[in-house]
Design an enzyme around this catalytic site. Sequence first.
Site, PDB file in Angstrom:
ATOM      1  N   GLU A  88      23.102  -3.959  15.062  1.00 31.60           N
ATOM      2  CA  GLU A  88      22.055  -3.984  16.078  1.00 31.60           C
ATOM      3  C   GLU A  88      22.272  -5.038  17.161  1.00 31.60           C
ATOM      4  OE1 GLU A  88      19.482  -1.976  16.619  1.00 31.60           O
ATOM      5  OE2 GLU A  88      20.035  -0.698  14.935  1.00 31.60           O
ATOM      6  N   SER A 134     -26.862   5.809 -17.025  1.00 27.84           N
ATOM      7  CA  SER A 134     -27.426   4.783 -17.898  1.00 27.84           C
ATOM      8  C   SER A 134     -26.901   3.385 -17.629  1.00 27.84           C
ATOM      9  CB  SER A 134     -27.166   5.146 -19.361  1.00 27.84           C
ATOM     10  OG  SER A 134     -27.897   6.293 -19.719  1.00 27.84           O
TER      11      SER A 134
END
Length: 676
Positions: A76, A345
């Site tokens: 790069e 519950s």
Amino acid sequence: MNRVNQCFLIIGFIMLFYCVSGCATVDQGQPPDIPMPSKIVDVNNKLITTVAPVNTVPVQLDQIALSMQQAIVAIEDERFYQHRGIDFRGLARAAYQNLRSGDIVQGGSTITQQLAKNLYLGPERTLGRKIKELYYTIQLERTYTKKEILNMYLNRVYFGQGAYGVEAAARTYFDKSAKDLTLGESAMLAGLPRAPSYYAPTTNLKGAKERQKIVLKRMLQLGMISEEAMKEALAEHIEPQAKTEALQQAPYFVAEIIKYFKNKYPNGMEMLYSSGLTIQTTLDLAMQKSAERALEQGLGKVNQEINGALVAIDPKNGYIKAMVGGRSWQKSQYNRTLAKMQPGSAFKPFLYTAAIDSGYTAASIVFCEPVTYRQAGAEPYTPKDHKVGYHYRPFILKQALAISDNVVAVRLADMIGPDVIIRYAKAMGIESPLRPYLSLALGTSEVTPLEMAVAFGPLANQGIRCKPLYIVKVTDSSGRVLEEHRPQLAKVIDEKVAYIVTDMLKAAVQPGGTAAQLSWMVSRPVAGKTGTTEDYTNAWFVGYSPDLVASVYVGYDDKKKKVGLTGGDIAAPIWGQFIEEALKGTRVVDFEVPTGVVREEVCTADGLKASALSSGTMSAYFIQGTEPKIPCFGDVWWKKPADSGEGPRDLIYNPTSPVPDEHPYRPQWPWLQEER
């Protein structure tokens, strides 16, 4: 204007801009501010993620294989360590190659330029954007070292398959960390940024290997590797895998942090993207991973469609230690820890807390038998128990809560009133609207898993409620504190009441309780409550130790589908696995018994003090002075065979266990005087 003139004009402009920027630096004496992404860290200052226009999984440079660092530089930006951000020699070479071919075949952007574009700029290709890119490039070079720039670049560059950054790419393609990459794997990954979709080894292995060979040859030419090393790398057997799952850590929690800044500050997103903030959160990454693992493994035993949530809070300060809003952030960003659903519950502890604080005890007696309540503007309400319908027997409250008896809960709710239950639930941390019906005791009003975790906190923390906290502190790039959040505490129930209810909830996770399997799964004192909606669409478990409260919800997003399992079957095991892993290595402590609380063994048949005649007993705690002092005289009542489904309660006096005339029946049993 021909291509030659265009290229030289651009190069000349860049040189002029570069010189002007350099002069400005000398005059100002200090580099100007440049946008810096913010960091989100956990309670132990471990990095969760950085916040920028894209998400990534950052790692330090020493956690990236040297071969990967060399490979990306080679392909790069080979002069990365020589130039100052803009490589004029590279620009000239690229311009020459492009002129020769009559097309754009080579780019001149350096690693620093690519980083500037990835961090701060959009995808548009305009002259204005290019000028900004050059400006940020220069400032990056003036502000950071080459190693820091390379580190940031490797954490940002896109490698395809949804992977931003080399750590994400290494995990995505090779199921390993970036520090463990081989030379061959490094070269293959380094070749991806040029065209990630084309060179992706999962879809085009041949093209990826051709690109890998180009990278390795360039590394050889630059003296980074030997010819022998290149041959070995080319001969490596590499089997890439497709793994597209999002790699950002704690994504549902991070989304709440981002939402907080977006809502609080007019420029909240800009602050996160460019102010270099450090946001210390309450999350514990180790606990977070345990939570994610427990939820996925537990749900995976059912099927791939079922979903759920888990949220954990430190009851002493309100810190949210783990938040898993669903099985996959990539598939759904819906945070189920904040979604309202019926808890079944699991809501009962608020009823029992209200009852104990209203004068009832753990040994108070309530009958489980058919009962119908008239309701204004609605059909009569007849509660029933899960599967059995009715037990046709009395229960002490501790036993009724342990087995989650619905009829006892509704009768108790009728005795103290729904409004009283609501008052206690709100005080303890429930913020959602609650409907004042008797069925509220069975969890028919919608609440969130986060609310449930918060509201169970006072039971774990001696009656003290803590407001839930996401953020501990926010500092800017210079270390100045912008926000600091301290625990907000409030005493909402008496510590004696909190302990008694906790002891009652301990029975639910012991043999005979609705979450009995936790007695062997969890190796420390815990308490909690299961929850299952009547139509089996939601399954819950909310529980706690002295150090941690956690709420688990399981259900389908499509509410027409039924889980088909109870909270004890599916949610409790998930909770047990999480709590055991999350607290592994920490000191095992029990809930502290407050002053003024005493323990007594009681008879489960009548709630009196256990004696040699008692066939069933249970230990319970009482506020001193309320414990039973009269001994049990044995099983006074038994169940007779019912001749029909109608008639009075199916209990008669057992003549083999005579009761003296002076025996003081408890006030909760007024019918005993009548039936004797």
